[in-house]
Design a protein around this motif. Structure first.
Motif, PDB file in Angstrom:
ATOM      1  N   SER A   4      25.575  49.044  46.628  1.00 45.44           N
ATOM      2  CA  SER A   4      24.740  50.017  47.340  1.00 45.44           C
ATOM      3  C   SER A   4      25.277  50.143  48.761  1.00 45.44           C
ATOM      4  O   SER A   4      25.843  49.196  49.310  1.00 45.44           O
ATOM      5  CB  SER A   4      23.282  49.550  47.390  1.00 45.44           C
ATOM      6  N   ALA A   5      25.093  51.303  49.356  1.00 42.54           N
ATOM      7  CA  ALA A   5      25.475  51.505  50.752  1.00 42.54           C
ATOM      8  C   ALA A   5      24.358  52.253  51.457  1.00 42.54           C
ATOM      9  O   ALA A   5      23.728  53.134  50.873  1.00 42.54           O
ATOM     10  CB  ALA A   5      26.780  52.286  50.856  1.00 42.54           C
ATOM     11  N   GLN A  24      31.830  58.123  51.449  1.00 42.43           N
ATOM     12  CA  GLN A  24      32.151  58.890  50.239  1.00 42.43           C
ATOM     13  C   GLN A  24      33.643  58.898  49.949  1.00 42.43           C
ATOM     14  O   GLN A  24      34.050  59.182  48.812  1.00 42.43           O
ATOM     15  CB  GLN A  24      31.629  60.316  50.387  1.00 42.43           C
ATOM     16  N   GLN A  25      34.461  58.563  50.950  1.00 43.46           N
ATOM     17  CA  GLN A  25      35.913  58.588  50.795  1.00 43.46           C
ATOM     18  C   GLN A  25      36.517  57.194  50.619  1.00 43.46           C
ATOM     19  O   GLN A  25      37.740  57.027  50.685  1.00 43.46           O
ATOM     20  CB  GLN A  25      36.542  59.283  52.003  1.00 43.46           C
ATOM     21  N   GLU A  32      25.734  53.654  45.076  1.00 49.48           N
ATOM     22  CA  GLU A  32      24.488  54.205  45.624  1.00 49.48           C
ATOM     23  C   GLU A  32      24.672  54.381  47.124  1.00 49.48           C
ATOM     24  O   GLU A  32      25.264  53.530  47.781  1.00 49.48           O
ATOM     25  CB  GLU A  32      23.322  53.243  45.355  1.00 49.48           C
ATOM     26  N   LEU A  33      24.161  55.483  47.661  1.00 48.03           N
ATOM     27  CA  LEU A  33      24.259  55.745  49.093  1.00 48.03           C
ATOM     28  C   LEU A  33      22.971  56.392  49.570  1.00 48.03           C
ATOM     29  O   LEU A  33      22.517  57.378  48.988  1.00 48.03           O
ATOM     30  CB  LEU A  33      25.450  56.667  49.391  1.00 48.03           C
ATOM     31  N   PHE A  34      22.370  55.812  50.606  1.00 47.05           N
ATOM     32  CA  PHE A  34      21.164  56.397  51.177  1.00 47.05           C
ATOM     33  C   PHE A  34      21.132  56.146  52.679  1.00 47.05           C
ATOM     34  O   PHE A  34      21.839  55.287  53.203  1.00 47.05           O
ATOM     35  CB  PHE A  34      19.896  55.855  50.498  1.00 47.05           C
ATOM     36  N   VAL A  35      20.322  56.921  53.366  1.00 45.91           N
ATOM     37  CA  VAL A  35      20.110  56.809  54.814  1.00 45.91           C
ATOM     38  C   VAL A  35      18.677  56.364  55.055  1.00 45.91           C
ATOM     39  O   VAL A  35      17.747  56.856  54.398  1.00 45.91           O
ATOM     40  CB  VAL A  35      20.374  58.166  55.503  1.00 45.91           C
ATOM     41  N   VAL A  36      18.498  55.444  55.987  1.00 48.18           N
ATOM     42  CA  VAL A  36      17.154  55.083  56.448  1.00 48.18           C
ATOM     43  C   VAL A  36      17.018  55.629  57.860  1.00 48.18           C
ATOM     44  O   VAL A  36      17.678  55.148  58.792  1.00 48.18           O
ATOM     45  CB  VAL A  36      16.914  53.570  56.431  1.00 48.18           C
ATOM     46  N   VAL A  55      17.474  60.433  51.790  1.00 47.61           N
ATOM     47  CA  VAL A  55      17.012  59.957  53.093  1.00 47.61           C
ATOM     48  C   VAL A  55      15.617  59.355  52.953  1.00 47.61           C
ATOM     49  O   VAL A  55      14.706  59.994  52.413  1.00 47.61           O
ATOM     50  CB  VAL A  55      16.980  61.093  54.142  1.00 47.61           C
ATOM     51  N   ILE A  56      15.475  58.128  53.444  1.00 47.52           N
ATOM     52  CA  ILE A  56      14.162  57.493  53.551  1.00 47.52           C
ATOM     53  C   ILE A  56      13.727  57.647  55.002  1.00 47.52           C
ATOM     54  O   ILE A  56      14.394  57.141  55.915  1.00 47.52           O
ATOM     55  CB  ILE A  56      14.233  56.007  53.169  1.00 47.52           C
ATOM     56  N   GLN A  57      12.635  58.357  55.240  1.00 44.67           N
ATOM     57  CA  GLN A  57      12.185  58.633  56.599  1.00 44.67           C
ATOM     58  C   GLN A  57      11.019  57.735  56.990  1.00 44.67           C
ATOM     59  O   GLN A  57      10.000  57.713  56.312  1.00 44.67           O
ATOM     60  CB  GLN A  57      11.740  60.096  56.716  1.00 44.67           C
ATOM     61  N   LEU A  58      11.194  56.993  58.066  1.00 43.76           N
ATOM     62  CA  LEU A  58      10.096  56.205  58.615  1.00 43.76           C
ATOM     63  C   LEU A  58       9.231  57.106  59.497  1.00 43.76           C
ATOM     64  O   LEU A  58       9.755  57.984  60.187  1.00 43.76           O
ATOM     65  CB  LEU A  58      10.630  55.021  59.413  1.00 43.76           C
ATOM     66  N   PRO A  59       7.912  56.900  59.495  1.00 42.46           N
ATOM     67  CA  PRO A  59       7.028  57.802  60.234  1.00 42.46           C
ATOM     68  C   PRO A  59       7.178  57.709  61.743  1.00 42.46           C
ATOM     69  O   PRO A  59       6.843  58.644  62.461  1.00 42.46           O
ATOM     70  CB  PRO A  59       5.630  57.358  59.794  1.00 42.46           C
TER      71      PRO A  59
END
Length: 266
Positions: A4-5, A24-25, A32-36, A55-59
């Motif tokens: 995961s990344a 990606q390169q 797996e790739l996601f942004v927090v 994208v996981i968005q924190l409030p």
């Protein structure tokens, strides 16, 4: 080994597209790739979504410890590549890092940071001389501190010792590595793992970064304040004067006072 990344992000819309692209390169692309996103107020979320990344968005802004703890809980795979939004890595970073995890006691691997662009201003000269040159080694080292600016970590090891401390807004990686080493896990530095800083630096940004690296969270007491002043005289000032860099020498002597002010203004 499946990987995961994730990219922690806070108001990094100017850079996050490049950090996503370098993941990606990779010669071994993460599974797996996601942004927090830590409550960004710029276009960071839009830029990440435009690149096709979850994208996981924190409030609201919760800080580095909370973001990294959430990422470790979210990651689907045992090995987790973390990359700050203001960094990118060489295409072979992941391919070079993974063999280290054949040893089950290795909990994390990280590499050397530098700026590919020529340092043309005072802030970047100072950062390279006093910061980047002092968190790298010439050879592979075992049992060292951890920098999560760009690193691969073993999820089960991190969770076994209680995950990142979600209350910490900085030095969360150093605090984690202290617990990993105490639990007899290994943290490995490998100079073959190349990390590049993307962000343009100013005096305020390098002082902020140096404060995070030098100071534990909380109020700086007077003894530690004077210890930082003493260290500036004994370690950094001589390097600036040897380079005939008087503006950098002035910044060196300003830094401990910034630490003290910053620590007491939060």
């Amino acid at each position: 080994m499946r990987v995961s990344a994730y990219i922690p992000c806070y108001n990094d819309g100017a850079y996050i597209g490049r950090s996503i692209a370098c993941l990606q390169q990779q010669t071994l692309e993460p599974d797996e790739l996601f942004v927090v996103d830590d409550g960004s107020e710029d276009n960071s979320v839009h830029q990440a979504q435009a690149a096709g990344v979850r994208v996981i968005q924190l409030p609201k802004n919760l800080g580095r410890g909370a973001v990294r703890a959430l990422a470790m809980e979210t990651a689907a795979h045992e090995l987790v590549l973390c990359l700050d939004a203001t960094k990118n890595i060489k295409p072979d970073f992941l391919e070079r890092a993974l063999p280290r995890f054949e040893n089950p006691r290795v909990a994390a691997v990280w590499g050397t940071m530098h700026k590919e662009e020529t340092a043309t201003n005072l802030a970047e000269r100072w950062m390279i001389r006093h910061m980047l040159n002092h968190i790298s080694f010439d050879n592979v080292r075992h049992g060292v501190f951890l920098s999560t600016a760009a690193a691969v970590v073993r999820k089960s090891s991190v969770l076994q010792i209680g995950n990142f401390d979600s209350s910490l807004r900085h030095r969360e990686d150093l605090e984690l590595s202290n617990r990993l080493l105490a639990a007899k896990f290994d943290v490995v530095f490998d100079p073959a793992l190349q990390v590049n800083l993307l962000s343009a630096e100013t005096i305020l940004t390098v002082l902020e970064r140096d404060w995070r690296w030098q100071c534990w969270p909380g109020r700086l007491d007077r003894k530690t304040y004077f210890d930082h002043i003493n260290a500036a005289f004994k370690k950094r000032l001589g390097q600036d004067l040897a380079a005939c860099d008087l503006p950098a020498a002035a910044l060196t002597m300003l830094a401990p006072h910034y630490y003290f002010w910053k620590s007491r203004s939060r």
